[in-house]
Design a protein around this motif. Structure first.
Motif, mmCIF file in Angstrom:
data_model
loop_
_atom_site.group_PDB
_atom_site.id
_atom_site.type_symbol
_atom_site.label_atom_id
_atom_site.label_comp_id
_atom_site.label_asym_id
_atom_site.label_seq_id
_atom_site.Cartn_x
_atom_site.Cartn_y
_atom_site.Cartn_z
ATOM 1 N N ASN A 135 0.804 -1.222 0.000
ATOM 2 C CA ASN A 135 0.000 0.000 0.000
ATOM 3 C C ASN A 135 0.834 1.268 0.000
ATOM 4 O O ASN A 135 0.391 2.303 -0.430
ATOM 5 C CB ASN A 135 -0.942 0.009 1.208
ATOM 6 N N ASP A 136 2.043 1.178 0.547
ATOM 7 C CA ASP A 136 2.932 2.348 0.486
ATOM 8 C C ASP A 136 4.377 1.887 0.303
ATOM 9 O O ASP A 136 4.848 1.785 -0.810
ATOM 10 C CB ASP A 136 2.770 3.260 1.713
ATOM 11 N N GLU A 137 5.032 1.581 1.434
ATOM 12 C CA GLU A 137 6.419 1.138 1.326
ATOM 13 C C GLU A 137 6.494 -0.337 0.936
ATOM 14 O O GLU A 137 5.672 -1.135 1.382
ATOM 15 C CB GLU A 137 7.103 1.299 2.692
ATOM 16 N N THR A 138 7.509 -0.676 0.156
ATOM 17 C CA THR A 138 7.737 -2.093 -0.141
ATOM 18 C C THR A 138 8.798 -2.634 0.816
ATOM 19 O O THR A 138 9.599 -1.886 1.366
ATOM 20 C CB THR A 138 8.223 -2.287 -1.586
ATOM 21 N N PHE A 139 8.762 -3.949 1.034
ATOM 22 C CA PHE A 139 9.795 -4.598 1.852
ATOM 23 C C PHE A 139 9.924 -6.044 1.392
ATOM 24 O O PHE A 139 9.027 -6.581 0.734
ATOM 25 C CB PHE A 139 9.466 -4.500 3.348
ATOM 26 N N LEU A 140 11.032 -6.641 1.715
ATOM 27 C CA LEU A 140 11.375 -8.023 1.348
ATOM 28 C C LEU A 140 11.518 -8.215 -0.165
ATOM 29 O O LEU A 140 11.563 -9.352 -0.646
ATOM 30 C CB LEU A 140 10.351 -9.032 1.902
ATOM 31 N N GLN A 141 11.623 -7.123 -0.923
ATOM 32 C CA GLN A 141 11.761 -7.273 -2.384
ATOM 33 C C GLN A 141 13.098 -7.913 -2.763
ATOM 34 O O GLN A 141 13.161 -8.750 -3.652
ATOM 35 C CB GLN A 141 11.604 -5.907 -3.071
ATOM 36 N N ALA A 142 14.182 -7.509 -2.094
ATOM 37 C CA ALA A 142 15.497 -8.074 -2.413
ATOM 38 C C ALA A 142 15.502 -9.583 -2.166
ATOM 39 O O ALA A 142 16.031 -10.358 -2.980
ATOM 40 C CB ALA A 142 16.575 -7.397 -1.568
ATOM 41 N N GLU A 143 14.866 -9.978 -1.060
ATOM 42 C CA GLU A 143 14.814 -11.404 -0.732
ATOM 43 C C GLU A 143 14.019 -12.173 -1.783
ATOM 44 O O GLU A 143 14.381 -13.282 -2.179
ATOM 45 C CB GLU A 143 14.174 -11.594 0.651
ATOM 46 N N TYR A 144 12.920 -11.565 -2.236
ATOM 47 C CA TYR A 144 12.103 -12.233 -3.259
ATOM 48 C C TYR A 144 12.809 -12.281 -4.615
ATOM 49 O O TYR A 144 12.653 -13.237 -5.368
ATOM 50 C CB TYR A 144 10.735 -11.549 -3.395
ATOM 51 N N GLU A 165 9.885 -15.845 -10.838
ATOM 52 C CA GLU A 165 9.561 -14.531 -11.402
ATOM 53 C C GLU A 165 8.836 -13.722 -10.327
ATOM 54 O O GLU A 165 8.139 -14.288 -9.478
ATOM 55 C CB GLU A 165 8.705 -14.656 -12.666
ATOM 56 N N LEU A 166 9.006 -12.415 -10.364
ATOM 57 C CA LEU A 166 8.469 -11.563 -9.308
ATOM 58 C C LEU A 166 7.706 -10.389 -9.907
ATOM 59 O O LEU A 166 8.206 -9.686 -10.787
ATOM 60 C CB LEU A 166 9.619 -11.045 -8.427
ATOM 61 N N HIS A 167 6.457 -10.220 -9.460
ATOM 62 C CA HIS A 167 5.643 -9.079 -9.876
ATOM 63 C C HIS A 167 5.276 -8.303 -8.619
ATOM 64 O O HIS A 167 4.686 -8.865 -7.707
ATOM 65 C CB HIS A 167 4.364 -9.547 -10.561
ATOM 66 N N ALA A 168 5.627 -7.016 -8.590
ATOM 67 C CA ALA A 168 5.300 -6.201 -7.424
ATOM 68 C C ALA A 168 4.352 -5.087 -7.833
ATOM 69 O O ALA A 168 4.389 -4.593 -8.960
ATOM 70 C CB ALA A 168 6.569 -5.612 -6.812
ATOM 71 N N LYS A 169 3.485 -4.700 -6.908
ATOM 72 C CA LYS A 169 2.516 -3.643 -7.184
ATOM 73 C C LYS A 169 2.371 -2.809 -5.916
ATOM 74 O O LYS A 169 2.240 -3.363 -4.822
ATOM 75 C CB LYS A 169 1.177 -4.283 -7.565
ATOM 76 N N ASN A 170 2.429 -1.512 -6.069
ATOM 77 C CA ASN A 170 2.260 -0.645 -4.913
ATOM 78 C C ASN A 170 0.976 0.161 -5.089
ATOM 79 O O ASN A 170 0.900 1.058 -5.932
ATOM 80 C CB ASN A 170 3.481 0.286 -4.774
ATOM 81 N N GLY A 171 -0.044 -0.188 -4.305
ATOM 82 C CA GLY A 171 -1.360 0.433 -4.450
ATOM 83 C C GLY A 171 -2.244 -0.396 -5.362
ATOM 84 O O GLY A 171 -1.752 -1.108 -6.247
ATOM 85 N N GLY A 172 -3.545 -0.339 -5.154
ATOM 86 C CA GLY A 172 -4.475 -1.103 -5.971
ATOM 87 C C GLY A 172 -4.574 -2.549 -5.514
ATOM 88 O O GLY A 172 -4.123 -2.892 -4.424
#
Lengths: 241, 301
Positions: A135-144, A150-157
């Protein structure tokens, strides 16, 4: 008789404004999807322990990633290396492991327990496609980045809007109830098998108090003891038309 | 090491006077990963109703200062399931089996008590003090007349020693206790939870669907202790004391106040090893004080 472990805190740091990561040694290794009942200090206040899922674990170390939302988690976040912490034993039933391909959908703090699952699946040769929603800050992205195929990230929505439920895969989701409900609906429509990790207020964590009971297609089930991982079709049975 | 804690309650021999309170230990298996239930003096199983119940909707547990509120609403598999299945599993644990029976109506209690005669158990604990039922439950325990009436009727059908579990929400718990004793109760259990309330200030509404819920934990301990003391002074039957007991010192205080045994509930949630620590603490106390049995200090004040 099981000996209650005496854990040692190796790290306890903030990784986002209200998210902390605690690395602990001397804890029995749990399975992906299981949780521990954490409490700061040795006293009786706050009275109840807090259920915190396992974000990662090796034989030597267990990692908890938790959100500070109230008295219990605030006190956990204030712990320093060497402070007293009680965690009890790993509790609940974790994620059933699959073969072939897996799709993992995490929303908010729900990304935490799925990291351990992603790592375990990779170890057994399962290809993982991971969706992380924030919803705002991302975390654990480096670990993922490291753990996921494959990795899909979304911030908001809505993260579930991004997910293709038509893949020949086993689906896993953890996150807020509305997200899980949406995932369950989409999985049902696509005929996909989806496991969800549920959340509920708990007092005991061991199946004794029935404080966390939820209605399922199979009758009342305890999130702590019968779950926290359930087949989505059993939990969101009332949504079926 | 000689066991100095052996306790006999209405002819039921127990290894020690420490009993898991109803609703906090399932049917005896919930803490199997932590310790062997055979260490306990006894286990009071989850409160039963005649036909079982799904319990209450909405929030069921809520932390409070030094305690918790619960509104489980007696989610349980019913009396028949207990008599056919759960009692045998409890018996296999190697500790005294106490069956807690709730009810929505007089007929429920009587039929439940009758059906339980087929169960393998040691003591029937009549729960007329659950604050979380829409009908029945605590309503029977609020006044001496209704408490005595239901006690006499269940006593007439049960083959087991009958302990009546009292509510601290009654206007005069001593009066209710005396009435139950006169009506044939073989013992008393007290106290059940205090009626409390919590507000979700963000949502501007009561936390619990039933608005009120049962308070337990160390917060209630001094009041529970006072009530156990008052009741023990007023009756001759044995009392199982409970209410916020969380360590061996508080357990000992209840025994000194006159309780023959203690029940430990919410403390197990906070510390799964609480009852084991209490048993060890009481044993050490007897050794250091030169007591051959814990019963020697019962009701010493």
């Amino acid at each position: 008789m099981a000996v209650t472990p005496t854990p040692t805190i190796r790290e306890n740091t903030r990784i986002a404004h209200d998210i902390c990561r605690m690395r602990v040694e001397g804890v029995p290794r749990g399975e992906p999807g299981q949780f521990f009942m954490l409490r700061a200090g040795a006293g009786m206040e706050p009275f109840l322990s807090r259920p915190i899922s396992i974000c990662d674990a090796t034989a030597a170390e267990t990692v908890f990633v938790y959100r500070t939302v109230g008295r219990g988690t605030e006190r956990l976040s204030a712990l320093r290396c060497g402070d007293a912490l009680s965690v009890g034993l790993p509790l609940g039933n974790g994620f059933p492991l699959c073969a072939g391909e897996a799709v993992l959908i995490g929303g908010g703090l729900g990304v935490a327990p799925l990291l351990y699952l992603a790592k375990r699946l990779r170890q057994i040769g399962v290809y993982t496609c991971v969706y992380t929603g924030y919803n705002d800050e991302t975390f654990l992205q480096a670990e993922y980045e490291e753990a996921a195929g494959e990795l899909h990230a979304k911030n908001g929505g809505y993260i579930t809007d991004m997910v293709d439920f038509s893949r020949p895969a086993t689906y896993y989701a953890c996150g807020p109830a509305p997200m899980l409900r949406a995932a369950a609906r989409k999985a049902r429509e696509a005929g996909a098998r989806l496991y969800v990790s549920m959340e509920s207020r708990m007092a005991c964590g061991t199946g004794a108090c029935l404080g966390c009971s939820i209605p399922t297609a199979d009758g009342n089930r305890r999130v702590c003891k019968d779950g926290p991982v359930f087949d989505a079709a059993a939990v969101f049975f009332e949504d079926r038309v | 090491m000689k066991n100095r804690l052996e306790t006999t309650l209405c002819g039921v021999k127990m290894k020690n006077p420490v009993i898991a309170a109803s609703g906090t230990f399932g049917f005896g298996d919930a803490y199997a990963a932590y310790f062997d239930a055979a260490r306990l003096g006894g286990i009071a199983g989850k409160g039963l109703t005649l036909n079982g119940s799904l319990g209450n909707k909405g929030v069921r547990v809520w932390e409070t200062p030094a305690g918790m509120l619960n509104s489980i609403g007696l989610e349980n598999p019913g009396v028949r399931h207990f008599a056919e299945t759960e009692c045998h599993r409890m018996r296999a644990l190697g500790t005294a089996v106490i069956c807690n029976l709730g009810g929505h109506s007089e007929a429920d209690y009587i039929e439940g008590g009758r059906l339980l005669n087929d169960a393998d158990m040691d003591i029937l604990e009549l729960n007329i003090s659950c604050p979380n039922l829409k009908a029945g439950g605590m309503a029977f325990g609020m006044r001496a007349e209704t408490a005595a009436d239901i006690t006499a009727k269940v006593k007439a059908v049960t083959h087991f020693p009958l302990f009546v579990k009292l509510t601290p929400n009654a206007g005069d718990i001593v009066c209710v206790a005396r009435a139950c004793e006169d009506a044939g109760a073989d013992g008393l259990s007290l106290v059940n939870t205090f009626l409390g309330m919590a507000v979700d200030i963000q949502q501007r509404r009561a936390v619990f669907d039933n608005v009120y819920a049962g308070l337990s934990g160390p917060a209630i301990q001094p009041i529970a202790l006072r009530m156990v003391h008052q009741v023990c002074k007023a009756v001759r039957v044995p009392v199982m004391g409970m209410g916020g007991i969380c360590d061996w010192q508080s357990a000992l205080a209840f025994l000194m106040a006159g309780a023959s045994a203690v029940q430990v509930g919410a403390a197990t949630f906070a510390n799964p090893m609480a009852m084991c620590e209490i048993i060890e603490g009481l044993q050490r106390y007897c050794e250091s004080e030169g007591l051959s049995n814990i019963g020697a200090i019962r009701g010493c004040l």
